[in-house]
Design a protein around this motif. Structure first.
Motif, PDB file in Angstrom:
ATOM      1  N   TYR A  65     -14.398  15.891  16.833  1.00  0.00           N
ATOM      2  CA  TYR A  65     -13.656  17.102  16.464  1.00  0.00           C
ATOM      3  C   TYR A  65     -13.200  17.033  15.007  1.00  0.00           C
ATOM      4  N   ARG A  66     -12.593  15.918  14.613  1.00  0.00           N
ATOM      5  CA  ARG A  66     -12.100  15.787  13.240  1.00  0.00           C
ATOM      6  C   ARG A  66     -13.235  15.888  12.227  1.00  0.00           C
ATOM      7  N   PHE A  67     -14.365  15.253  12.570  1.00  0.00           N
ATOM      8  CA  PHE A  67     -15.527  15.288  11.674  1.00  0.00           C
ATOM      9  C   PHE A  67     -16.010  16.726  11.487  1.00  0.00           C
ATOM     10  N   CYS A  68     -16.213  17.443  12.579  1.00  0.00           N
ATOM     11  CA  CYS A  68     -16.721  18.812  12.483  1.00  0.00           C
ATOM     12  C   CYS A  68     -15.708  19.742  11.812  1.00  0.00           C
ATOM     13  N   LYS A  69     -14.430  19.513  12.098  1.00  0.00           N
ATOM     14  CA  LYS A  69     -13.387  20.342  11.487  1.00  0.00           C
ATOM     15  C   LYS A  69     -13.386  20.176   9.973  1.00  0.00           C
ATOM     16  N   GLN A  70     -13.539  18.942   9.522  1.00  0.00           N
ATOM     17  CA  GLN A  70     -13.545  18.665   8.086  1.00  0.00           C
ATOM     18  C   GLN A  70     -14.798  19.219   7.405  1.00  0.00           C
ATOM     19  N   GLU A  71     -15.943  19.110   8.073  1.00  0.00           N
ATOM     20  CA  GLU A  71     -17.209  19.499   7.458  1.00  0.00           C
ATOM     21  C   GLU A  71     -17.449  21.009   7.486  1.00  0.00           C
ATOM     22  N   ARG A  72     -16.833  21.714   8.439  1.00  0.00           N
ATOM     23  CA  ARG A  72     -16.966  23.174   8.530  1.00  0.00           C
ATOM     24  C   ARG A  72     -18.440  23.612   8.594  1.00  0.00           C
ATOM     25  N   PHE A  73     -19.108  23.176   9.636  1.00  0.00           N
ATOM     26  CA  PHE A  73     -20.513  23.513   9.815  1.00  0.00           C
ATOM     27  C   PHE A  73     -20.684  24.976  10.207  1.00  0.00           C
ATOM     28  N   ASP A  74     -21.783  25.560   9.754  1.00  0.00           N
ATOM     29  CA  ASP A  74     -22.162  26.913  10.162  1.00  0.00           C
ATOM     30  C   ASP A  74     -22.993  26.884  11.450  1.00  0.00           C
ATOM     31  N   VAL A  75     -23.735  25.801  11.636  1.00  0.00           N
ATOM     32  CA  VAL A  75     -24.624  25.660  12.792  1.00  0.00           C
ATOM     33  C   VAL A  75     -24.524  24.224  13.298  1.00  0.00           C
ATOM     34  N   VAL A  76     -24.458  24.049  14.614  1.00  0.00           N
ATOM     35  CA  VAL A  76     -24.580  22.721  15.210  1.00  0.00           C
ATOM     36  C   VAL A  76     -25.727  22.765  16.217  1.00  0.00           C
ATOM     37  N   ILE A  77     -26.692  21.865  16.056  1.00  0.00           N
ATOM     38  CA  ILE A  77     -27.826  21.739  16.978  1.00  0.00           C
ATOM     39  C   ILE A  77     -27.606  20.476  17.798  1.00  0.00           C
ATOM     40  N   ARG A 106     -30.020  17.160  23.856  1.00  0.00           N
ATOM     41  CA  ARG A 106     -29.778  16.563  25.168  1.00  0.00           C
ATOM     42  C   ARG A 106     -28.356  16.845  25.662  1.00  0.00           C
ATOM     43  N   PHE A 107     -28.114  16.441  26.915  1.00  0.00           N
ATOM     44  CA  PHE A 107     -26.933  16.929  27.629  1.00  0.00           C
ATOM     45  C   PHE A 107     -25.613  16.484  27.013  1.00  0.00           C
ATOM     46  N   LYS A 108     -25.475  15.199  26.695  1.00  0.00           N
ATOM     47  CA  LYS A 108     -24.155  14.711  26.268  1.00  0.00           C
ATOM     48  C   LYS A 108     -23.648  15.415  25.014  1.00  0.00           C
ATOM     49  N   PRO A 109     -24.443  15.505  23.942  1.00  0.00           N
ATOM     50  CA  PRO A 109     -23.965  16.261  22.784  1.00  0.00           C
ATOM     51  C   PRO A 109     -23.685  17.727  23.102  1.00  0.00           C
ATOM     52  N   VAL A 110     -24.530  18.351  23.936  1.00  0.00           N
ATOM     53  CA  VAL A 110     -24.277  19.745  24.317  1.00  0.00           C
ATOM     54  C   VAL A 110     -22.938  19.856  25.024  1.00  0.00           C
ATOM     55  N   ASN A 111     -22.711  18.977  25.988  1.00  0.00           N
ATOM     56  CA  ASN A 111     -21.477  19.028  26.759  1.00  0.00           C
ATOM     57  C   ASN A 111     -20.246  18.815  25.885  1.00  0.00           C
ATOM     58  N   MET A 112     -20.326  17.876  24.949  1.00  0.00           N
ATOM     59  CA  MET A 112     -19.182  17.619  24.078  1.00  0.00           C
ATOM     60  C   MET A 112     -18.872  18.825  23.194  1.00  0.00           C
ATOM     61  N   LEU A 113     -19.930  19.459  22.641  1.00  0.00           N
ATOM     62  CA  LEU A 113     -19.687  20.612  21.766  1.00  0.00           C
ATOM     63  C   LEU A 113     -19.257  21.844  22.548  1.00  0.00           C
ATOM     64  N   LEU A 114     -19.733  21.975  23.773  1.00  0.00           N
ATOM     65  CA  LEU A 114     -19.247  23.086  24.591  1.00  0.00           C
ATOM     66  C   LEU A 114     -17.729  23.032  24.711  1.00  0.00           C
ATOM     67  N   GLN A 115     -17.204  21.832  24.912  1.00  0.00           N
ATOM     68  CA  GLN A 115     -15.753  21.687  25.034  1.00  0.00           C
ATOM     69  C   GLN A 115     -15.049  21.864  23.690  1.00  0.00           C
ATOM     70  N   ARG A 146     -13.908  10.638  27.587  1.00  0.00           N
ATOM     71  CA  ARG A 146     -14.411  10.430  26.211  1.00  0.00           C
ATOM     72  C   ARG A 146     -13.408  10.890  25.157  1.00  0.00           C
ATOM     73  N   LEU A 147     -12.129  10.633  25.373  1.00  0.00           N
ATOM     74  CA  LEU A 147     -11.096  11.209  24.508  1.00  0.00           C
ATOM     75  C   LEU A 147     -11.224  10.755  23.059  1.00  0.00           C
ATOM     76  N   ARG A 148     -11.430   9.447  22.855  1.00  0.00           N
ATOM     77  CA  ARG A 148     -11.534   8.957  21.478  1.00  0.00           C
ATOM     78  C   ARG A 148     -12.757   9.528  20.781  1.00  0.00           C
ATOM     79  N   ALA A 149     -13.891   9.527  21.488  1.00  0.00           N
ATOM     80  CA  ALA A 149     -15.118  10.060  20.897  1.00  0.00           C
ATOM     81  C   ALA A 149     -14.966  11.556  20.616  1.00  0.00           C
ATOM     82  N   MET A 150     -14.363  12.275  21.537  1.00  0.00           N
ATOM     83  CA  MET A 150     -14.174  13.715  21.340  1.00  0.00           C
ATOM     84  C   MET A 150     -13.271  13.989  20.137  1.00  0.00           C
ATOM     85  N   TRP A 151     -12.226  13.187  19.981  1.00  0.00           N
ATOM     86  CA  TRP A 151     -11.302  13.385  18.873  1.00  0.00           C
ATOM     87  C   TRP A 151     -11.984  13.104  17.536  1.00  0.00           C
ATOM     88  N   GLN A 152     -12.773  12.028  17.469  1.00  0.00           N
ATOM     89  CA  GLN A 152     -13.474  11.710  16.224  1.00  0.00           C
ATOM     90  C   GLN A 152     -14.493  12.786  15.877  1.00  0.00           C
TER      91      GLN A 152
END
Length: 383
Positions: free
Chosen positions: A82-94, A97-106, A74-80
């Motif tokens: 990552y860039r989105f979260c880096k730009q937005e600077r979230f304090d909390v991410v909820i 289900r498994f796929k979003p959890v797994n992606m954010l764990l990484q 999922r390299l392209r999805a992970m990169w997009q």
């Protein structure tokens, strides 16, 4: 942190409904006071068509990833993401289900979001060894995990891969009972719109027509008692790949005219009062919102005694049956159908009172708000 606390709620698919009585992601948005929290809803796949509902979050983001982009590395999805979260600077991410959890764990190895919450809706997500190994290596002090029932929480703890009594809680699913009841049609009108006999005793079920929902066993159990109760009919609302198989099974069992496969119905909860009793013969469930929906219609319940549902069935005074056990299911149907109308209604009222006491949406919201507030305080103190 300055200003409002910035929260991302990440979901695998766009699935926002016009009525959010059972949309628990939307209920989490409602739990967060807008004066203190700014919420962004993001969906990995899908987006609303013109006129379709959108999240009540402050804004929504649709990544529209193709299925193949969310498989493998999922390299392209992970990169997009990552860039989105880096730009937005979230304090909390909820993460739901498994796929979003797994992606954010990484990704949180580099993002360093102060608080991440992973919500598990069922069993089996960490059965594979490599998933447990990965979780063990990636779960940090920033993470909290929620099981949607005590049984799901226990499943996570039993995986022994980083889920602990300190970072894992159970917040039992709930529904907005007041909103659900307001949507429900009166018995006669519900039956008229569904094309069902106004004078029959009706056994009902609601859910996707897939093997895990166990509808094939419901048909076989009903076939055993149909001659004893000639006024009783069975109706199932839902669509799925099992539809043709279920139709063939009903025909083979001689259930023509007695079983109604009603297909997909928009806002299916509006029809719940058409029925006299509610069944949920699933082989596995994380919680089973359809069980709560039946209770909201003041219906007595028969459901499989899978770990996530057994406490609900017992609390509601319903009948628990063995999954895939036609003998057990037919005996339960026989037990309830032998009751008078008045006795059956009393059972339904017992189920409704349990729902009000144990699965009220306001308690659900407060538990999520408290989890976020207290966890943020903990991570601030630790940093």
């Amino acid at each position: 942190m300055s200003g409002r606390i910035k929260v991302l709620q990440l979901q695998p698919d766009y699935n926002v409904k016009a009525h959010d009585f059972a949309d628990l992601a939307e209920q989490i948005v409602k739990a967060l006071p807008s004066a203190r929290y700014e919420v962004v809803a993001a969906f990995l796949r899908g987006e609303p068509a013109p006129g379709e509902p959108v999240s009540r979050a402050d804004r929504s983001v649709y990544f529209n990833f193709a299925d193949k982009q969310l498989k493998g590395l999922r390299l392209r999805a992970m990169w997009q993401l990552y860039r989105f979260c880096k730009q937005e600077r979230f304090d909390v991410v909820i993460c739901n289900r498994f796929k979003p959890v797994n992606m954010l764990l990484q990704l949180n190895r580099w993002l360093k979001v102060p608080l991440c919450i992973g919500i598990s809706h069922g069993f089996g997500e960490y059965d594979r060894f490599y998933r447990r190994r990965q979780a063990r290596g990636l779960i940090s002090a920033a993470w909290r995990f929620v099981g949607v029932s005590p049984a799901v929480k226990q499943y996570l703890l039993d995986c022994d891969c980083g889920f602990t009594a300190e970072n894992t809680v159970a917040i039992t699913n709930a529904i907005d009972i007041e909103q659900a009841e307001a949507l429900q049609l009166p018995r006669e009108e519900a039956r008229r719109q569904l094309g069902l006999d106004p004078d029959a005793r009706l056994v009902g079920a609601l859910g996707r027509l897939v093997p895990v929902k166990g509808h094939i066993y419901l048909l076989r159990a009903f076939a055993r008692i149909k001659d004893k109760y000639p006024q009783v009919q069975l109706a199932i609302i839902g669509k799925g790949r099992e539809a043709a198989r279920l139709k063939a099974e009903a025909d083979k069992l001689g259930l023509a005219g007695r079983v109604h496969l009603l297909g997909f119905r928009e806002n299916a909860l509006q029809y719940v009062r058409a029925f006299d009793l509610w069944t949920m013969p699933s082989l596995a469930e994380g919680l089973g919102l359809a069980l709560l929906e039946g209770m909201s219609g003041h219906l007595p319940v028969i459901a499989s005694n899978v770990p996530a549902m057994l406490p609900l069935i017992e609390g509601a005074g319903g009948l628990a049956v063995q999954p895939a056990d036609v003998d057990s299911l037919s005996a339960a149907l026989d037990s309830y159908l032998a009751l008078s109308d008045e006795q059956l209604r009393a059972k339904g009222e017992q189920a409704y009172q349990y729902l009000q006491s144990h699965h009220d949406i306001e308690s659900f919201r407060q538990q999520y708000l408290r989890l976020i507030d207290e966890s943020l305080k903990q991570v601030r103190q630790a940093s």
